[in-house]
Structure formats: C-alpha cells, structure tokens
Scaffold this motif. Structure first.
Motif, mmCIF file in Angstrom:
data_model
loop_
_atom_site.group_PDB
_atom_site.id
_atom_site.type_symbol
_atom_site.label_atom_id
_atom_site.label_comp_id
_atom_site.label_asym_id
_atom_site.label_seq_id
_atom_site.Cartn_x
_atom_site.Cartn_y
_atom_site.Cartn_z
ATOM 1 N N GLU A 1 -44.852 44.746 -43.404
ATOM 2 C CA GLU A 1 -45.230 44.614 -44.857
ATOM 3 C C GLU A 1 -45.649 45.938 -45.473
ATOM 4 O OE1 GLU A 1 -47.988 41.537 -45.019
ATOM 5 O OE2 GLU A 1 -46.660 39.942 -44.186
ATOM 6 N N ARG A 2 -46.657 46.709 -44.568
ATOM 7 C CA ARG A 2 -46.943 47.801 -45.240
ATOM 8 C C ARG A 2 -45.477 48.831 -45.311
ATOM 9 N NH1 ARG A 2 -50.877 47.345 -41.346
ATOM 10 N NH2 ARG A 2 -49.833 48.689 -39.958
ATOM 11 N N LYS B 1 -43.761 47.568 -48.559
ATOM 12 C CA LYS B 1 -44.530 47.701 -49.829
ATOM 13 C C LYS B 1 -44.634 49.267 -50.073
ATOM 14 C CE LYS B 1 -47.992 44.125 -49.566
ATOM 15 N NZ LYS B 1 -49.271 43.567 -49.427
ATOM 16 N N GLN C 1 -41.076 50.026 -51.602
ATOM 17 C CA GLN C 1 -41.171 49.696 -53.206
ATOM 18 C C GLN C 1 -42.008 50.441 -53.998
ATOM 19 O OE1 GLN C 1 -42.765 45.404 -52.751
ATOM 20 N NE2 GLN C 1 -40.655 44.594 -51.992
#
Length: 1125
Positions: free
Chosen positions: A1061-1062, A1065, A1068
């Motif tokens: 997830e990190r 992110k 992104q």
C-alpha cells in the motif's frame, strides 16, 4: 478478312434498339454503327486477316466468354418471362419480325444502297425453312415504321448459330468426351441426319442442339475464334461438327475456357484445334510403346515374384510413366536442370525404377527384409524418396531428379515439394522457374478431398511462394479406396479445385497413349511459356484393390467385372501399332523379353544383398556440407559490440532522406524508443531478434521469415517492413540495407494457411543447410491445423528418411487471461514427440556432451525469456555441425515487458546460449533458500514480482529452464547440489495435464536418483488438470493465478500488504507530482509566450534592412514602395 467478319458479327449480334453496354463496342464504332451497310457485309480480299489471331485486339469481341455468358443469362431470363427483358431482345429470341430505327441516320452524309443476297447464296439456302422477315414491327404503327434493308437475315443467323456451336464445343465439349476406358461414364451420343454418331448432346450445345439436324452440306465461313479449318476458311457444317467432335469429344477433354486470358486460351486452342495437331512419327510411337512396356513389365514382374506383398502398383494407369518421361524429356530440352516430384504411394516404386533409374536390385532388396546398416527407424518401401543425377539420353543433358519422401497422408507432400523447389530456384538464381520444375502426382479422391491441395494451389501466384508453374498429374482410378466418386465429391471432376487458379485441365483416356503424350507435351510447353500451373487428369482404373492383398469385388463388383475383361493398355496399343505396320509382332515380343531379362538379372543381384543403408534413399543429401566437418564442434554465437551498434542504429532509424519515404507517425515513435534502447545498450525482444537476423545475413546466411502478419508482427512489435503512407506498393526493410555484400533477408506475410505454409517452409529448409528458415504462427495454437506436417515430416523426418532440417517454429505461448484459444502453443505435444529416454541419465562428463545431446535428439524445444537467448538460439541453428528443427515458444506480453531486456554484453563474443538461467540473487547465500523453484517462460516474471511483494528474495530461488528439450541434466545437477536442503518445486502457469510437467517430472526423478543420499522429490505447483487450455472467465483466471502463487509463497502477511500500500501510494503521489510539475511547466511556458507577444506589440517597428525582404501586409503580399517625388 477474319477481322472484318468479326466486326460484322459484333454488330449483327446486337439486337436493334437494345440497351447495350458501351464497353462491348470498340471506340471507333461511332454511334454504335447499328446500320448495316454494304461495306460492313463485304468479306472479299479487301479485308485482310491479322497476322496472328492470338494477338488480334479485335478478337476480344461480343463473342468472348463474358459477353456470351451475359447473352445466355438474358436468354434464360427471357425463357422464364419474355416481358422481363427489353423488347428488342424479346424480338430477337422469339424470332419475331424486327424493324430498324432510322433515327440518327441523317447524320451520315453518304450512304450506300443495301446489298442484296447473291442468287447462288439464296439457292444454297432454299432447302432450309426460311424465316419470315417482316418489314414492320408489330409494336410500332405502320406510319412510323421504317423498312429494314433487304438482306439474307437467315444466312446471318445461321452463321451466328454455327459460331455459337463452335463456342459450345470449346466451352463444354469435355462434358461429352470419351474419357472412361471402362465405359461406365460413357457419353450418350446421338445419331445425326447423315447417320454419324456424335457425342455432343443438349447439355453441350444447349439451345443450338436441334440445329445439327439441319442441312449438313451447307457451307459456312469459319470465325477467327477457331482454328479447325487450318488454311481453309469455309467448311461444310458436317465437316465442322466432325472436326469439333474429334477435338473436344474424343479421348481428350480440354477444359480451358475458364481462363480469363485470351492469349492463353488462343494458345491452347492452337495446340488442339489445328488439323493434325496430334501427329506422331513411327519412331515416336515405338518409343511410347517401349516406355509403356517398361511400366507394365515392372508391375507384372513384381506381381509374379511377390504375389501377396503390398506394393501399390500402377496397373490401370500404366501410361503415367511415359507421361512423366515425356514431361522430363521435353522440359530438359527447354532448359530445366532439376525436377522435383511429389507423390503418394501408388506407382512410387515404378517411378523410382523407370523415371529415376534407381537400380532395380536395390528396390527388390526392400522386399527381402534386409537389415539396415545405419541408424534410424526407416520407412516402408513405397514411402521412400530418392535423389539422382543422370544423363537424359534423348536430350543429352544432365538432369537432377528428386522424389520427395512422403508418409501415408497422401497430399501433404505437396507444399513440401513446392518449398523445396522454390529454395532451389533461389540457389540457382532462377527467377522465372526455367531451371527447376515441380511435378506433383495426385490421386483422384485425395485431390478433391484433402484441404491441403487447395491451400497449396493458392500459393501458386504469391510472390514469395510461387514456383512459376507446377505440373499436376492425377492418376484417376475412379475410386477412392472403396468409395465411389458419387460419394466422395460434389463436383463433376476431381480436378475442379484447380479451376480456382485458372489452370487448364486436360482430361485424357488412359487407354489412348498418343492422346496422353500429346497432353504431356502441351502441359510442358504451357508451363514453360506462361509459368502457370497445369493439370493432366489421366482417367484410368485400378486393376487390383487398394493394395494387392485387397479384394475390390466386395464394394465395386460391376466395375471389377469390366476390369477383369479389359486388356491392358500396353496390349491395346501394341495391337494398334501392329495393325498400322509401325512394328511387327516379333518387335513387340522382343521389347517384352528385353525388359523381363533386365528384371530377372536384377532379381539375381538382389539375392546377394545382405544389408542396405537408409541414407541411400535420401531425397535431400548435403554431401558438401558434411564432408570434412566435425559434427560435434559448436561455433561461437556472440558478436562484437560495434556490429550490434551498427545494426541497432540502422534498425532504429527511418529510411534515408534520399528515399523520400513517408513514415507513419506511430512508427516514428517506435523507432525513437528503439534508438533510446540502443543508446542505453539494452535490447528488447524486437531488437534481439533484429540482431540475430542482421548478424546472420552479415555472415552470408540467408534468412527467410514467413507466416501470417510476420512483417509487422502479430503484436505489432516487429515492423520490419515499413509502408509509404501516401504511395502504394512502396516498402522499406532496414535489415535488407545493413551491408553491401550481405545475404538476402526475406520476410513475407503468408496466406491464411498453416498446413501448406509450414510444409512449404519445411521443404525450403531441406534444400540448403546454410540458411535459417523461420515459420511464425500468429498464435501458438495455430499449429493445430498443421499437425500432420509436424508429426510426419518435422518430428520424425530424420529418423524415417535420414533427412535433416533446420526449420525454426516460433509459437506465441502464454496464459494472459484472454480465453482458451490463442493461449497455449501446446508445448506438451512437442515434448511428447521428443525421442530422448527419460529413464536414462546421459554421460554429462563428456566434453562434447552439449553438442552430442543436441545431435542425438530429433528436435530442440525452448521456452525463452530473454532477447539475448533468442539471439543465441537463432544463431546456434547454423553454428552446429548438423541441423535440427527448433521449436521456440515465444512470448506475448514479454515483448514489451521492462524486465525482459538484455544488456549488450549478453550478445558479445564471450556470451553464449544459456540452457538454464540460475538465480543471481540467491546464489551467494544458498543455505538461506528454503524453496528451489524451477520454471520456464513468462511465468518467471510473475514469480519474480510476487517474490518481491512477499519479501522472500532470500528464501526462494527461481531457476529458469530455457532449453526444455533436450533436458539439461548437467546444469540441473549443479542447481540441486547448490541448494541441498531446499524444497524442490516445478511451477507452471499451464494446467497440470499440459505444459512441461509431464516431460520434466520423470527426468527430474532420473537426476535425483543419480545423486547419492538424495531423498527429495520434485512437486508440482500450478493449475489443476483441464481439457481446455485456459479459462475464458477473468475472475476464474485470477483465482487460479492467486491459488498457485499462494502455494509457492503462502498468504501475504499484513506487513506485506501495508508495504505494498505504501509503495502504491508513493507511486501515485509521484505520478501526481509529475503531472502537477508538468502542468506548472505548461502554465509557465504559456505565460512566457503571452508576455513575449505583448512585448513585441509594444516595441516600435524597426526599419527594414536594405538586404532584407520587405514585410508582408495582412493579405500576405508585400506593400508597394511609395513613388519618389
């Protein structure tokens, strides 16, 4: 005279006031010239005939095939409903009185009076019923009608009818030809008024059938569309019909009017219609009988010595041997140096003995069951091929004759012969096919029944596949195994498939040897002149069953009752020649005795044979290639960095400016990306392949790439051929312009055929070992429709026929979630056909182990994952001291995968092909590895990504097996030794009953057994068994993928998920920041541009310099200078 007559026929053929397409008339026929004048009807010496009717432009008239079809269509339409056609056509077809409109006649200043019929002409027609020619048209009022000119309309109509009859014989005469020697399919002729019987029935003559019962003594002028008169221009109707019967309804059925070329049809017509077209001297007739005696005598001798042995004799079509000899003799005199023959089993032994002149003792030795002295499994005698060079005694020229070996799958040798012939043409520089002649012998049932025939015929005119004409000879037994023609085909003839390429077809009765030899001569000359395919249909029979041990009376009792009573062709022709006084009975008996002695001597010689060699029956010997060569020596495959740079620069550049080539914008972007890769010294899949092709042609190796869409590539990755965006047929291939003295590189999109094209390329690869021939499937499973070529030629050709081939098959293969089809190249099938023993551990200590393992296998199967390995694999095809087929399962998504790239150092002189690629990350700490994963192909990159996501880089080792077959035992043993305590897994994306698992499992077990104190075994991880190659449901696809990934790495932990997830992110955020920075840069540039425009507007205009051009006004024109005071 013929020219004038034909013009008149054109004009008279058109009904008055008909709406006629202008293209039917010549441009010089102003105002349609519908008014008949005296000049138009004259046929005296003032109208000179053209020197060559075949070249006359006026011959293409209203009477040509297309216009005749149009008028016949109108007639059928009128017959169904007279009101459905124009009234003028209604009047013409019904024979109603017609009138001629005088509209527009006043435009002509001078008009001659109408010509009256001559008294002699009227007298000759007085006995025929006269047609009532009225001077008025009932549909027109008497006041408005104009009287037609007084002339003999019946005479004109009779001439048109005779011309239509001639055309009917030319077009449909073969339907009534006497072709069947058994008399089963007999033409139903009729007796004419003169008592003579004629075969042409209403099916041939159609609406003109009743006309042949009129006055047969009436004389007609022959049109230029026929040559039956020779030097005579006028013939009685009886003589016209008799000559047409002999030409078109005799022992030859000439089927040629489907050809759209007037030049070709006129040429064929000249070879059959001229008087005495079929004329043989006594010497030629004797030669025919001698050859027929050899053909029949050979079969009789084998039948006497081996009564129950299968040999698939030629009895019933014995004339095939004289036909082939005539073709070869005539072709040799025309410059042919090499003849390629493809055929099934029937008559093969006779061809080997009497055409190739293989020693009969060697052929008889095949019946004795001798032991082979060399390696291989061999084949039955009636499948074997041969290569012979001998002196043609008639032409005194050397000729090379090759009979290509063929399995029992009858017609599948056709494309192989064509490919081999095309390759030999390339080697000889024969661009017109004048030195190499392919001949293919077909069976009647297989010619119309097997799809590969149609696929092969469609290669005939393709630029990179044409052989500039093939002679097809059909041995028509009128039965297929036990099936009658009415149950084996829907067409009238078994040869109708050849009509799709406008090939002339000559049907001939096998019991008329002179007619057969004439067809052979015409076919040979036609192929030599026009370089097109031609077909000879020998209508005969099969004296025995399908083979000599078969009983044909079970299924064809009536046919074989006739056959039992029928004399052989040799006997019938000998009786004919004896009756003509060409030979005597003693001469005939001497011929038979002479050949019987040859066979008996060979029989005694064959008894002395104890062994024989498979290699003595090879059809593609590479004697010069193998002489003095160390077959176990492997040449290096790496190249210098400078060579890579040069090829990369040219390959990544658009065509030079001097070409003035307009390139597509998308192609320019692709070329720019390639140039960046070259500057970075990295190669993607396209660049690695280009390096292989470029370095091969630099070394003088001919490269040929063929298949569907190969020029661009199925996945738009190759783009070897660029197309001009505003000019048609303007192409550019950068690999063809690398070096001034390079070898040829041919890349060609093929027809939408796999079987014929793969067979063609296989035949091409057989001709020359110093070439790399590649066939690429559009998708891997497209090889399904070419399975017969793969099984019977490529996989087993060497062991059966001692014939090597270096063909390369590129089969896109990987599961991408796109459904069952186009996912799998069926790698399991190729591995199953491999002939290495899974239970035998080879001697890996041998210094030549790698080369020996390759030499002893029947082919090489790879599933490559890097561009560098593709480069080395392709170059290795010619670096070996032998040739083996290479089956590579090429990628799809890896073509542009950022990780599927190779550094230039992987191509240099110190590099080589890697049979396996070890894991570089875990090699330094092997004790930390708990799982050793073996895999192949695209799934490695999936596992590589998942290993990073699961953070198991140090505990899971990923080893890629690039060369699956032959199995790299030596390198596998090293990996097993390195990771001694790791769990062994085989991971594949294919289902368990597919892919490589069934092949690698027993070989891993053999390797593990070889190790001392080894207790491990290898386990399978992948999809469960399935009958389909892949699922078409995306959800199910992802579920299956997740399942086998979990089996390897386990469930993803919370820490792994949070880390991902990190990472997501961060990616992104980085993307947003890049987008924001880009937008800010655009805004800044926009503001700078606006500010610059404002500053320019405020600044005073400077005076123009003397040398500078004056400023232009708003209208784009320079303002005029003020006048001086």
């Amino acid at each position: 005279m013929n020219q004038c007559r034909l013009k008149n026929t054109m004009l008279l053929r058109i009904p008055f006031r008909a709406h006629v397409p202008l293209k039917w008339l010549r441009s010089n026929n102003s105002a349609l010239q519908l008014t008949l004048t005296q000049r138009q009807l004259k046929t005296d010496s003032t109208c000179k005939a053209p020197k060559s009717p075949a070249k006359s432009k006026e011959a293409d008239s209203m009477l040509n095939g297309s216009n005749a079809i149009y008028i016949e269509g109108l007639y059928r339409k009128w017959k169904a409903n007279p009101k459905s056609v124009d009234p003028s056509w209604d009047a013409y077809f019904s024979g109603k009185p017609r009138s001629m409109s005088t509209k527009g006649s006043d435009k002509r200043k001078h008009r001659r009076p109408p010509i009256a019929p001559s008294p002699a002409r009227v007298q000759s027609r007085s006995e025929l019923p006269a047609r009532n020619i009225s001077t008025t048209n009932p549909t027109t009022s008497a006041a408005g009608a104009a009287a037609p000119p007084a002339m003999d309309w019946k005479y004109i109509d009779d001439h048109l009818t005779v011309q239509a009859i001639i055309r009917a014989y030319q077009t449909r005469g073969h339907l009534a030809a006497d072709l069947d020697p058994l008399g089963i399919v007999q033409p139903h002729g009729t007796t004419s008024v003169d008592g003579s019987k004629r075969n042409a029935t209403e099916s041939v003559l159609r609406q003109h059938y009743s006309y042949v019962f009129n006055d047969l003594n009436a004389t007609f002028k022959l049109p230029s569309s026929t040559l039956i008169g020779g030097s005579e221009q006028f013939l009685p109707l009886k003589e016209i019909l008799d000559r047409l019967e002999r030409i078109y309804c005799g022992s030859i059925g000439v089927e040629y009017m489907q050809i759209t070329s007037l030049n070709k049809t006129n040429w064929i017509r000249e070879r059959f219609e001229k008087p005495d077209a079929i004329d043989f001297s006594p010497k030629e007739k004797t030669l025919i009988l001698e050859r027929l005696t050899r053909s029949t005598g050979f079969e009789n001798f084998l039948a006497k010595k081996f009564t129950s042995e299968k040999r698939f004799g030629l009895e019933g079509c014995d004339i095939m041997i004289p036909i082939l000899k005539e073709i070869i003799d005539r072709s040799t005199s025309l410059g042919v140096e090499s003849v390629m023959i493809g055929m099934a089993h029937r008559g093969r032994l006779n061809v080997l003995a009497n055409i190739c002149r293989k020693p009969i003792a060697d052929i008889l030795g095949q019946f004795h069951g001798l032991k082979a002295a060399d390696s291989g499994s061999g084949d039955v005698k009636y499948h074997l091929g041969l290569y012979m060079e001998r002196l043609n005694r008639l032409t005194n020229k050397n000729v090379r004759i090759t009979v290509v070996a063929n399995p029992s799958h009858l017609e599948y040798v056709n494309p192989v012969v064509l490919g081999k012939a095309r390759a030999e043409m390339y080697q000889r520089g024969d661009v017109t096919g004048s030195k190499v002649l392919p001949i293919i012998i077909h069976g009647d049932a297989s010619f119309c029944g097997q799809g590969v025939v149609y696929e092969s015929l469609h290669l005939s005119d393709l630029p990179n596949y044409t052989t500039h004409g093939t002679i097809h000879v059909v041995t028509n037994n009128q039965v297929g195994f036990t099936t009658d023609p009415r149950f084996s085909r829907s067409s009238r003839y078994c040869t109708d498939v050849a009509r799709v390429v406008n090939a002339p077809i000559f049907h001939v009765n096998s019991d008329d040897p002179e007619a057969c030899i004439h067809c052979a001569r015409v076919s040979t000359d036609y192929r030599a002149k026009f370089h097109k395919d031609v077909v000879i249909d020998i209508v005969g029979y099969r004296r025995n069953g399908h083979n000599e041990a078969d009983e044909p009376m079970f299924t064809q009792p009536l046919m074989y009752q006739r056959i039992r009573k029928l004399k052989p062709c040799m006997t019938l022709y000998s009786e004919k020649l004896i009756k003509e006084g060409v030979i005597t009975v003693a001469d005939y008996k001497a011929m038979i005795a002479k050949y019987d002695k040859i066979c008996e001597d060979a029989w005694e010689e064959s008894k002395k044979l104890s062994t024989y060699k498979y290699s003595s029956w090879i059809d593609s010997p590479w004697t010069a290639f193998f002489q003095g060569r160390d077959r176990l020596k492997m040449c290096p495959t790496g190249v210098s960095l400078d060579t890579l740079k040069k090829i990369g620069e040219i390959y990544s550049s658009p065509p030079p400016k001097e070409h003035k080539f307009q390139v597509h914008k998308g192609i320019l972007r692709i070329l720019a990306l390639r140039r960046k890769l070259v500057e970075s010294k990295l190669a993607d899949w396209s660049l690695g392949e280009a390096f292989a092709f470029g370095t091969l042609v630099k070394d003088g190796v001919h490269v040929r790439l063929s298949g569907q869409d190969v020029e661009r590539g199925t996945f738009s990755h190759r783009h070897h051929v660029l197309h001009h965006q505003s000019r048609d047929k303007v192409r550019y291939n950068s690999i063809e312009h690398l070096y001034p003295d390079q070898a040829d590189y041919n890349v060609s999109n093929s027809s939408l055929s796999e079987c014929a094209v793969l067979g063609f390329e296989h035949g091409y690869s057989m001709a020359n070992p110093n070439s790399v021939v590649i066939w690429e499937g559009q998708f891997g499973d497209f090889c399904n429709t070419a399975q017969c070529i793969i099984d019977t030629f490529i996989a087993s050709g060497e062991t059966k026929w001692v014939r090597q081939s270096g063909i390369v098959m590129l089969l896109p293969h990987s599961l991408e979630g796109m459904g069952p089809e186009h996912s799998s190249g069926r790698i399991e099938r190729f591995l199953q056909l491999s002939d290495d023993d899974p239970d035998v551990f080879p001697d890996t200590c041998d210094s030549d182990f790698v080369a020996r393992q390759l030499m002893e296998i029947n082919w090489i199967v790879t599933n490559l994952s890097t561009p560098a390995n593709l480069f080395h694999a392709l170059r290795r095809q010619v670096a070996m001291g032998f040739r083996k087929p290479l089956i590579n399962f090429s990628p799809k998504s890896l073509l542009r995968h950022p990780l599927a790239r190779s550094s230039f150092r992987d191509f240099n002189e110190c590099s080589e092909f890697k049979r396996i690629i070890p894991d570089a990350k875990t090699a330094n700490k092997p004790d930390c590895v708990t799982k050793l994963v073996f895999c192949t192909g695209k799934v490695y990159y999936d596992l590589f990504k998942e290993r990073e996501d699961h953070e198991q880089d140090e505990t899971v080792a990923l080893v890629r097996i690039e060369q699956v077959c032959p199995f790299p035992y030596d390198l596998i043993m090293k990996e097993l030794e390195l990771y001694k305590s790791a769990e062994l897994l085989w991971v594949q994306e294919e289902h368990k009953n597919q892919g490589c698992w069934s092949y690698v499992q027993p070989r891993f077990d053999t390797a593990l057994i070889k190790r001392e104190n080894e207790t491990r075994c290898i386990s399978y991880v992948g999809r469960l068994p399935n009958s389909a190659p892949a699922t078409g449901n995306k959800v199910q696809f992802k579920t299956e993928y997740k399942a086998f990934i979990t089996d390897v790495f386990g469930e993803m932990t919370e820490a792994n998920k949070q880390r991902l997830e990190r990472i997501v992110k961060a990616q992104q955020a980085k993307a947003k920041a890049a987008t924001k920075a880009g937008n800010e840069a655009l805004d800044a540039a926009k503001k700078r541009s606006e500010h610059s425009l404002k500053e320019k507007a405020k600044a005073p205009k400077a005076a123009p310099k003397k040398d500078a051009a004056p400023p232009k006004g708003a209208d784009g024109k320079s303002p005029q200078e003020p006048k001086k005071k």
